[in-house]
Scaffold this active site. Structure first.
Site, PDB file in Angstrom:
ATOM      1  CE  LYS A  36      -0.260   6.152  -2.307  1.00 47.89           C
ATOM      2  NZ  LYS A  36      -1.367   6.892  -1.684  1.00 47.89           N
ATOM      3  CB  SER A  81      -1.854   8.926   1.489  1.00 51.23           C
ATOM      4  OG  SER A  81      -1.442   7.610   1.207  1.00 51.23           O
ATOM      5  N   GLY A 121       0.810  -1.211   0.000  1.00 52.90           N
ATOM      6  CA  GLY A 121       0.000   0.000   0.000  1.00 52.90           C
ATOM      7  C   GLY A 121       0.845   1.262   0.000  1.00 52.90           C
ATOM      8  CB  SER A 122      -0.031   4.670   1.134  1.00 48.56           C
ATOM      9  OG  SER A 122      -1.296   4.672   0.505  1.00 48.56           O
ATOM     10  CB  ALA A 123       4.515   2.121   3.379  1.00 47.78           C
TER      11      ALA A 123
END
Length: 726
Positions: A336, A387, A332-334
């Site tokens: 990014k 995010s 997920g967003s980590a």
């Protein structure tokens, strides 16, 4: 008549002649046989062989006795030398019931007084006198055991039972592994057990049984940890007694290597406590946490849930895998952070340009932000703090597919880290289509492990230098040879200037009014963070729906300007979502990061009245008590042994006068009198024993469900009532 007599005479002569001939033949034959025997015996006397049998060896075996000298399995330590796992023997008690079983003098070797025997054994076994008596009253049995309660006894407990001089009570011993810390990075440290335990094999020599690592460090370093047995051979007479002045040949055993891990017992124990608290409150399906030194990749504390107590084996059936290296998931967003790092490093990132948030169409798929309405037109520098999925897709598109793939390769995405733990998997990366490229940019459609994420994050925390996560600090062989596991630089995927810019964006996650990580502020320290919420793919290939069907995560670095620590926490599918994801994660992240940062404070900055806890593990109980008494500390003992195997607070921690110190010995875990203990002291007791404690009320302990002196059960709950003082 005369003729007849002459014929008869001739026949008689022939008969005598034949007898002589036969006699001569017999004499020759017997002489040959005798000569053969003489030759055979001469051959045997000179060669020592009969056919393929070596009579010399046969005689030696008959009058020789071999004794196996056990080589100990190596000890596992934390980074400061505190014992995490060591060799031990455990004992099983059994009772002989056959009344005919006596020694040569008629002295009974069977149980004589069953009531007395049951009463005495109940003091040392977690069984009632009544239950023990039912075992002793069994009919038509030569001997009986006492179930699991009579197994895995310590040497100290065995000696105490032997001192009671109970006829008919005997013991068997078995090599074992002692894990004094209970629940303590259990899947990382692992387990070792007798190799034939599960296979139900029986060996002819129990002393030759060896412990084998089946999980974690115990498994990965099994060859190094395993000792080599020695052998002692002595001459014995026909009665089994050693022949005087005979030569005793000894081949000395060799102990296994010692393994020193990078774990810090103080922070590891604190992490376990925090993990248990969060697990009980939110009941996630899975949870992981890793604290790592950003500069050298050494893992300071790490754990997972579900887990197990290595001492009691409680919970071992719930999860065999080490989730940190064996389980993959969509981060997920980590993730990014890798995408924006690549764009900044390649020079395609335009922070002050604007994009339309909310959704974006890629091929035949529409990708949405977590807030589907979006925030209107916003600058790219807000994509990380907010995010925004759409922002990261656009950043990836501006970078281009080839460059993006090149940077992900430089980060070694989809490759094993090579950490010294068994079963590590590589994860996978798919960039074959525009949609897969787009979803990878915000951490979906790519599978990683927790340890891989720690490696990626090190490049951002360590100014572009990506280091391999390490769990072993060094090893020492039985001959004193030291092997250090030095820092290993894996790659330099980004420039130092890029890493600094990414950390600035991570600071905005915490401190800007539009950031998603305001819950991770720690007063007195600047924190850099990236939150994550990843969907979970179902068995049908579609993502699960529902507010809790996510992997929530937070990746943090501190101090933000020059990080010393990286802390990464994941939580999957919490059943009790009574708080927001950030509030749930911050209950673990904030106190652990704060404790780690505070450990960097110099002694002169601490209160003048504070005391540094001495290292007491491995010392005698009397010595430990004497030291603590001189320091003005309160001491409580758990266990019936005379050697300290674990302590709380841990060595090096700062304490104040009159603070309670709990010492665990190697004997059976006995319950102390905890009346008047504070809640924190009771929690220390729960942590050091690994037992299940249930606390009700507030204030100080007023009652306990297990009486002082009784053995703390491993399969039951200890209830403690707290009450405010009058």
């Amino acid at each position: 008549m005369k003729q007849f007599n002459q014929d008869d005479h001739q026949k008689s002569r022939r008969t005598r002649r034949n007898r002589v001939i036969v006699g001569l033949i017999l004499i020759v034959a017997m002489s040959a046989v005798l000569l053969l025997f003489i030759s055979r015996f001469a051959y045997i006397a000179t060669s020592g062989h009969v056919g393929s049998v070596d009579l010399t060896k046969k005689t030696e075996q008959k009058y020789s006795q071999n004794k196996v000298l056990l080589g100990k399995r190596g000890t596992i330590y934390d980074v400061s030398g505190n014992i995490i796992a060591e060799d031990s023997n455990v004992y099983s008690v059994y009772a002989i019931l056959d009344k005919k079983y006596n020694d040569t003098d008629g002295k009974p070797l069977h149980v004589v007084n069953k009531k007395k025997t049951a009463k005495v054994l109940s003091k040392y076994l977690p069984l009632s006198q009544k239950k023990i008596l039912t075992y002793l009253k069994k009919k038509n049995q030569f001997q009986v055991e006492f179930g699991s309660a009579g197994k895995n006894l310590s040497l100290n407990t065995k000696k105490k039972i032997e001192a009671e001089k109970l006829p008919g009570i005997q013991f068997t011993d078995t090599p074992s592994r002692l894990y004094p810390n209970g629940t303590f990075a259990s899947h990382i440290v692992g387990l070792a057990q007798l190799a034939n335990t599960d296979e139900k094999k029986k060996t002819t020599d129990e002393d030759d049984e060896k412990l084998t690592g089946i999980l974690g460090i115990e498994k990965y370093f099994n060859n190094a940890l395993t000792g080599t047995n020695g052998l002692q051979t002595s001459k014995r007479d026909t009665f089994g007694y050693e022949i005087p002045n005979s030569k005793v040949v000894t081949k000395q055993p060799k102990n296994g290597s010692s393994i020193y891990l990078t774990l810090d017992s103080r922070l590891q124990s604190y992490l376990e406590q925090l993990m248990t608290n969060v697990q009980e409150k939110y009941k996630p399906v899975k949870m992981t946490a890793v604290l790592m030194n950003a500069k050298n990749g050494k893992i300071i504390a790490a754990s997972q849930r579900p887990t197990f107590n290595a001492s009691t084996k409680k919970g071992i059936g719930s999860m065999w895998r080490d989730s940190l290296v064996e389980d993959t998931y969509e981060p997920g967003s980590a993730f990014k952070l890798l995408t924006v790092s690549a764009a900044i490093d390649a020079g395609t990132y335009k922070p002050n340009e604007y994009f339309q948030s909310g959704s974006i169409k890629v091929a035949d798929r529409t990708i949405y932000d977590w807030d589907k309405d979006g925030w209107g037109w916003i600058p790219y520098y807000q994509a990380i703090p907010r995010s925004s999925n759409t922002g990261l897709v656009k950043i990836e598109q501006q970078l281009g597919a080839k460059k993006y793939a090149k940077y992900l390769k430089k980060f070694h995405v989809g490759e094993k880290t090579g950490i010294t733990l068994p079963g590590e998997v590589s994860g996978n990366l798919n960039l074959k289509s525009k949609v897969s490229q787009a979803t990878t940019s915000f951490g979906q459609g790519v599978n990683v492990t927790v340890i891989q994420m720690m490696q990626y994050l090190s490049a951002i925390a360590n100014n572009g230098t990506m280091v391999q996560p390490q769990i072993v600090d060094h090893t020492i062989s039985n001959n004193g040879q030291v092997k250090n596991y030095d820092t290993k630089v894996v790659d330099h995927p980004i420039k130092a200037s890029t890493a600094k810019k990414v950390r600035k964006l991570m600071e905005q996650v915490v401190y800007s009014d539009y950031g998603t990580g305001g819950a991770y502020k720690i007063p007195g320290y600047k924190i850099a963070v990236k939150t994550g919420t990843a969907q979970i793919a179902g068995s049908d290939g579609n993502y699960l729906t529902g507010s809790s069907n996510y992997v929530f995560s937070v990746a943090g670095m501190a101090p933000a300007k020059n990080p010393k620590y990286i802390l990464y926490v994941t939580m999957q599918q919490p059943k009790n979502m009574t708080d927001s994801e950030s509030q749930m994660m911050s209950r673990l992240f904030n106190p652990l990061m704060k404790r780690a940062l505070k450990s960097e404070v110099n002694d002169e900055d601490l209160d003048a009245n504070s005391i540094s806890m001495p290292k007491l593990t491995g010392t005698s109980l009397s010595t430990a008590k004497s030291k603590l008494k001189k320091l003005g500390l309160t001491v409580s003992q758990v266990g019936s042994g005379s050697k300290v195997v674990q302590q709380l607070p841990a060595a090096g921690e700062k304490v104040i006068k009159n603070q309670r110190v709990v010492l665990l010995t190697e004997g059976a875990m006995t319950m102390p009198n905890i009346k008047g203990w504070s809640k924190n002291d009771v929690l220390k007791l729960a942590e050091i024993t690994g037992a299940d404690f249930k606390l009700t009320g507030t204030g100080y302990a007023s009652s306990q469900s297990i009486k002082a002196g009784n053995i703390i059960p491993s399969d039951d709950t200890v209830t403690v009532k707290l009450k405010e003082p009058d």
